[in-house]
Motif scaffolding. Structure first.
Motif, PDB file in Angstrom:
ATOM      1  N   ILE A  38      49.110  39.349  37.336  1.00  0.00           N
ATOM      2  CA  ILE A  38      49.623  39.374  38.703  1.00  0.00           C
ATOM      3  C   ILE A  38      49.260  40.687  39.392  1.00  0.00           C
ATOM      4  O   ILE A  38      48.827  40.697  40.550  1.00  0.00           O
ATOM      5  CB  ILE A  38      51.141  39.128  38.726  1.00  0.00           C
ATOM      6  CG1 ILE A  38      51.441  37.687  38.309  1.00  0.00           C
ATOM      7  CG2 ILE A  38      51.730  39.417  40.099  1.00  0.00           C
ATOM      8  CD1 ILE A  38      52.900  37.405  38.064  1.00  0.00           C
ATOM      9  N   LEU A  39      49.428  41.792  38.680  1.00  0.00           N
ATOM     10  CA  LEU A  39      49.171  43.102  39.278  1.00  0.00           C
ATOM     11  C   LEU A  39      47.685  43.400  39.447  1.00  0.00           C
ATOM     12  O   LEU A  39      47.272  43.977  40.447  1.00  0.00           O
ATOM     13  CB  LEU A  39      49.816  44.204  38.437  1.00  0.00           C
ATOM     14  CG  LEU A  39      51.335  44.221  38.414  1.00  0.00           C
ATOM     15  CD1 LEU A  39      51.830  45.314  37.484  1.00  0.00           C
ATOM     16  CD2 LEU A  39      51.904  44.417  39.802  1.00  0.00           C
ATOM     17  N   LEU A  40      46.869  43.022  38.479  1.00  0.00           N
ATOM     18  CA  LEU A  40      45.454  43.377  38.520  1.00  0.00           C
ATOM     19  C   LEU A  40      44.609  42.392  39.324  1.00  0.00           C
ATOM     20  O   LEU A  40      43.823  42.796  40.173  1.00  0.00           O
ATOM     21  CB  LEU A  40      44.901  43.506  37.102  1.00  0.00           C
ATOM     22  CG  LEU A  40      45.534  44.623  36.268  1.00  0.00           C
ATOM     23  CD1 LEU A  40      44.996  44.588  34.852  1.00  0.00           C
ATOM     24  CD2 LEU A  40      45.274  45.964  36.904  1.00  0.00           C
ATOM     25  N   PHE A  41      44.735  41.113  39.015  1.00  0.00           N
ATOM     26  CA  PHE A  41      43.892  40.127  39.696  1.00  0.00           C
ATOM     27  C   PHE A  41      44.518  38.757  39.500  1.00  0.00           C
ATOM     28  O   PHE A  41      44.391  38.159  38.428  1.00  0.00           O
ATOM     29  CB  PHE A  41      42.473  40.179  39.115  1.00  0.00           C
ATOM     30  CG  PHE A  41      41.460  39.438  39.927  1.00  0.00           C
ATOM     31  CD1 PHE A  41      41.127  39.859  41.195  1.00  0.00           C
ATOM     32  CD2 PHE A  41      40.842  38.325  39.417  1.00  0.00           C
ATOM     33  CE1 PHE A  41      40.196  39.177  41.945  1.00  0.00           C
ATOM     34  CE2 PHE A  41      39.896  37.641  40.155  1.00  0.00           C
ATOM     35  CZ  PHE A  41      39.572  38.078  41.427  1.00  0.00           C
ATOM     36  N   ALA A  42      45.214  38.282  40.503  1.00  0.00           N
ATOM     37  CA  ALA A  42      45.991  37.043  40.404  1.00  0.00           C
ATOM     38  C   ALA A  42      45.163  35.822  39.967  1.00  0.00           C
ATOM     39  O   ALA A  42      45.680  35.003  39.207  1.00  0.00           O
ATOM     40  CB  ALA A  42      46.717  36.766  41.707  1.00  0.00           C
TER      41      ALA A  42
END
Length: 73
Positions: free
Chosen positions: A54-58
């Motif tokens: 979620i934080l890096l690349f959904a």
């Protein structure tokens, strides 16, 4: 036309390697690949990998759920 094909190829490679659990989670067991039958307990999700996706690349979530790497063994 050639630029579009190269762009689509690069984009598809990007999406295929974006799942944190797929890349760093180790080998995928057979229990991660098979869906539970009706009435069986649902598979647990690895919360750490879910948050990282979620934080890096959904869109990495799609890759991890499709490969089953996001599920606990």
């Amino acid at each position: 036309m050639k630029r579009i094909c190269i762009g689509l190829l690069c984009l598809s490679l990007l999406f295929s390697t974006t799942g944190c659990a797929t890349i760093l989670g180790g080998p995928i067991s057979s229990s991660q690949k098979t869906k539970p039958a009706p009435g069986q307990q649902q598979r647990d999700v690895r919360v750490g990998w879910l948050i990282a996706d979620i934080l890096l690349f959904a869109p990495g979530l799609i890759v991890d759920f499709a490969t089953g790497a996001i599920y606990k063994r």
